[in-house]
Scaffold this motif. Structure first.
Motif, PDB file in Angstrom:
ATOM      1  N   LYS A 138       0.823  -1.209   0.000  1.00 17.25           N
ATOM      2  CA  LYS A 138       0.000   0.000   0.000  1.00 17.25           C
ATOM      3  C   LYS A 138       0.860   1.264   0.000  1.00 17.25           C
ATOM      4  CE  LYS A 138      -3.322   2.521   2.905  1.00 17.25           C
ATOM      5  NZ  LYS A 138      -4.067   3.110   1.773  1.00 17.25           N
ATOM      6  N   TYR A 139       1.838   1.346   0.904  1.00 17.39           N
ATOM      7  CA  TYR A 139       2.596   2.588   1.056  1.00 17.39           C
ATOM      8  C   TYR A 139       3.682   2.749   0.008  1.00 17.39           C
ATOM      9  CZ  TYR A 139       0.077   3.781   5.247  1.00 17.39           C
ATOM     10  OH  TYR A 139      -0.920   4.133   6.118  1.00 17.39           O
ATOM     11  N   VAL A 140       4.261   1.645  -0.460  1.00 16.71           N
ATOM     12  CA  VAL A 140       5.231   1.757  -1.549  1.00 16.71           C
ATOM     13  C   VAL A 140       4.533   2.245  -2.815  1.00 16.71           C
ATOM     14  CG1 VAL A 140       6.688   0.411  -3.102  1.00 16.71           C
ATOM     15  CG2 VAL A 140       6.894   0.109  -0.644  1.00 16.71           C
ATOM     16  N   ALA A 141       3.335   1.713  -3.099  1.00 15.49           N
ATOM     17  CA  ALA A 141       2.588   2.153  -4.279  1.00 15.49           C
ATOM     18  C   ALA A 141       2.196   3.625  -4.183  1.00 15.49           C
ATOM     19  CB  ALA A 141       1.338   1.285  -4.446  1.00 15.49           C
ATOM     20  N   GLU A 142       1.808   4.059  -2.985  1.00 10.81           N
ATOM     21  CA  GLU A 142       1.373   5.448  -2.812  1.00 10.81           C
ATOM     22  C   GLU A 142       2.527   6.438  -2.840  1.00 10.81           C
ATOM     23  OE1 GLU A 142      -0.839   5.797   0.781  1.00 10.81           O
ATOM     24  OE2 GLU A 142      -2.597   4.730   0.027  1.00 10.81           O
ATOM     25  N   LEU A 143       3.682   6.060  -2.274  1.00 15.79           N
ATOM     26  CA  LEU A 143       4.753   7.026  -2.005  1.00 15.79           C
ATOM     27  C   LEU A 143       5.962   6.911  -2.918  1.00 15.79           C
ATOM     28  CD1 LEU A 143       4.726   6.651   1.895  1.00 15.79           C
ATOM     29  CD2 LEU A 143       3.596   8.434   0.560  1.00 15.79           C
ATOM     30  N   ARG A 144       5.995   5.903  -3.778  1.00 15.19           N
ATOM     31  CA  ARG A 144       7.223   5.656  -4.534  1.00 15.19           C
ATOM     32  C   ARG A 144       7.628   6.843  -5.404  1.00 15.19           C
ATOM     33  NH1 ARG A 144       3.834   1.460  -8.164  1.00 15.19           N
ATOM     34  NH2 ARG A 144       3.177   2.911  -9.800  1.00 15.19           N
ATOM     35  N   GLU A 145       6.660   7.627  -5.884  1.00 16.75           N
ATOM     36  CA  GLU A 145       6.961   8.766  -6.751  1.00 16.75           C
ATOM     37  C   GLU A 145       6.944  10.089  -5.993  1.00 16.75           C
ATOM     38  OE1 GLU A 145       3.888   8.265  -9.577  1.00 16.75           O
ATOM     39  OE2 GLU A 145       4.874   6.631 -10.655  1.00 16.75           O
ATOM     40  N   ASN A 146       6.012  10.232  -5.042  1.00 17.49           N
ATOM     41  CA  ASN A 146       5.833  11.520  -4.374  1.00 17.49           C
ATOM     42  C   ASN A 146       6.722  11.698  -3.144  1.00 17.49           C
ATOM     43  OD1 ASN A 146       3.765  12.076  -6.226  1.00 17.49           O
ATOM     44  ND2 ASN A 146       2.250  11.037  -4.936  1.00 17.49           N
ATOM     45  N   ASP A 147       6.990  10.618  -2.417  1.00 20.63           N
ATOM     46  CA  ASP A 147       7.756  10.742  -1.180  1.00 20.63           C
ATOM     47  C   ASP A 147       8.563   9.465  -0.928  1.00 20.63           C
ATOM     48  OD1 ASP A 147       8.768  11.474   1.252  1.00 20.63           O
ATOM     49  OD2 ASP A 147       6.837  11.928   2.184  1.00 20.63           O
ATOM     50  N   PRO A 148       9.593   9.203  -1.754  1.00 23.64           N
ATOM     51  CA  PRO A 148      10.375   7.972  -1.574  1.00 23.64           C
ATOM     52  C   PRO A 148      11.117   7.904  -0.237  1.00 23.64           C
ATOM     53  CG  PRO A 148      11.404   9.429  -3.193  1.00 23.64           C
ATOM     54  CD  PRO A 148      10.062   9.995  -2.900  1.00 23.64           C
TER      55      PRO A 148
END
Length: 508
Positions: free
Chosen positions: A92-102
């Motif tokens: 869930k969090y890798v999909a959500e944050l991988r581009e916006n907040d790595p």
């Protein structure tokens, strides 16, 4: 000349169709790309797993296969509790944050890894230390102590293997997942049969630990490489501690929901092994479950990218709804026809694949196929809950299923044994599915888009019941013809129902 023109026209039309289907929507591109790679890996790994299962059953027999199933179920409960739903948190969090907040994604992965290390080692040690008590007191077989001790290592390896796979899923690295699953499948085919041949049940346990350990190493290397591409780096412990709320908000509700599935099934297994036939009946349940998994694996693999895509597009209702309807449509079109065909052919499949010990047990397969249809079509709705963070709703749904299943199983297992077990599970899923579908249709009608899921499921239930009755009076040739006819009719019903619903939705 005219024939060449016809061929050219066909190619042009196909190219135009592919341009519209694939390039016409970014969501569709990601779904098709992810589904393609997932399907390639699934075909190889599931074929290998099915072949390996058949070999093991024929080597050790029905009774010992039931014992192996119970040991694996026991270890699975321990691993599920120790895993704490961390794989879902990672995806869930890798999909959500991988581009916006790595950077934050790296902190969350660090925290998850620390928690997984502590819980997996503790659970593995406890499982090893209490193996004798579990074998003699819970399972009633002290000779199962050594297989439990060997499989204790599986707790550690499976938790981290699942975690690294979840990270790869969140990064949509489906081609790498495919290569890993195929590699492990090949290794298992070469290592497991000799171990089972020489060491029996103990060898089967050892081979599972070995293959899972190899898979964990490969997924660890792949996830590290993929994370570096997005600039995701594991943080220090002090920085990772800031993200403890993700465990509380997502991991713990997921664990609570899973606690109402895996341990409940273990309790039902316990009821079954204490019935007159015992482990032999559990072997039948496990084989029926494997066939169910095989039928549902195809759509589940194709749907594997959807959780990451839903989480990544939750702010766009149109894209989100399109993904949900893709899940429902794909599940119905794949599982329903295959489930009907498997039911019609079960009378011949069981003895041919697993041996004459399983002749006459085709009713169990009919129940398993019914479960497959309900589970597959409900998977898309389950992903909606996870992608939108409604974990406690998922917990309430699983609580309802657990209470229904255990209540019905307590009445049906003493009377019908393995078939009663599967019938109780199917009844619980069917009742709960009707409630959940009604809730979604009432609360979020735009999400469902008028999709006629409940109507299609009713047709499927009738088709499974009819196929099971019909197969008893058919020979193998007639059963194959019936497979084509009944499955084709089911596909036609699905397509027509979807088009009618789509036309009504547009008209509204």
């Amino acid at each position: 000349m005219r024939r060449n023109d016809t061929k050219l026209g066909t190619r042009v039309r196909f190219a135009a169709w592919w341009q519209r289907v694939y390039w016409g929507s970014p969501v569709r591109q990601r779904l098709i790309r992810g589904a393609f790679w997932s399907l390639i890996g699934a075909a190889g790994s599931r074929a290998a797993a099915m072949l390996l299962s058949i070999i093991i059953v024929r080597m050790i027999g029905r009774e010992q296969f039931g014992q192996l199933a119970m040991v694996q179920s026991t270890i699975g409960v321990v691993g599920m509790v120790a895993g704490m739903g961390l794989g879902t948190v990672a995806t869930k969090y890798v999909a959500e944050l991988r581009e916006n907040d790595p950077e934050r994604a790296g902190r969350i992965l660090s925290l998850i890894s620390i928690v997984a290390l502590v819980t997996s080692l503790s659970a593995a040690a406890a499982c090893f230390g209490f193996a004798g008590t579990l074998a003699s007191q819970a399972l009633g077989r002290s000779d199962l102590t050594l297989p439990i001790q060997i499989l204790a290592a599986l707790v550690f390896f499976s938790i981290f293997d699942g975690l690294f796979l979840a990270i790869l899923t969140g990064l949509e690295a489906f081609s790498r997942i495919t290569r890993i699953s195929l590699s492990v499948a090949v290794v298992s085919l070469f290592t497991s049969p000799p171990l089972v041949y020489y060491y029996g049940l103990t060898g089967a346990a050892g081979s599972q630990v070995l293959c899972t350990a190899i898979s964990m190493v490969l997924t660890y290397l792949a996830s590290g490489d993929e994370c570096s591409r997005y600039g995701i780096h594991w943080s220090r412990i002090r920085l990772a501690g800031r993200e403890w709320r993700v465990i509380v908000n997502v991991g713990l509700p997921m664990l609570a929901a899973n606690l109402l599935v895996v341990p409940v099934m273990w309790l039902a297994n316990l009821m079954l092994i204490r019935s007159p036939i015992g482990y032999s009946d559990l072997a039948l349940v496990r084989i029926a479950d494997q066939l169910r998994s095989l039928v549902t694996y195809f759509p589940m693999v194709l749907l594997a990218p959807t959780l990451a895509i839903m989480a990544n597009s939750a702010a766009d209702p149109k894209r989100f709804g399109a993904t949900v309807r893709y899940c429902l449509s794909l599940s119905a079109l794949t599982v329903f026809p295959i489930g009907i065909s498997t039911t019609l052919l079960a009378r011949w499949l069981l003895p041919v694949l697993y041996g004459p010990e399983f002749a006459g047990d085709s009713n169990a397969i009919a129940w398993a196929m019914l479960i497959a249809g309900i589970q597959a079509t409900g998977a898309g709705l389950g992903n909606v809950l996870v992608a939108t963070g409604r974990m406690w709703t998922g917990f309430a749904i699983n609580l309802g299923w657990a209470l229904l299943f255990l209540g019905i199983a307590a009445l049906s297992i003493p009377l019908y044994h393995g078939v009663g077990y599967l019938g109780a599970m199917a009844a619980a899923y069917l009742i709960l599915f009707a409630v959940v579908y009604g809730w979604f249709s009432f609360r979020e009608p735009s999400l469902m888009g008028g999709y006629p899921l409940l109507t299609l499921l009713i047709f499927f239930v009738v088709a499974i019941a009819g196929s099971n009755i019909l197969s008893a009076s058919l020979d193998i040739a007639s059963a194959i013809v019936a497979c084509v006819g009944v499955s084709g009719a089911m596909i036609a019903i699905i397509v027509v129902s979807e088009r009618i619903a789509l036309a009504r939705n547009r008209g509204a």
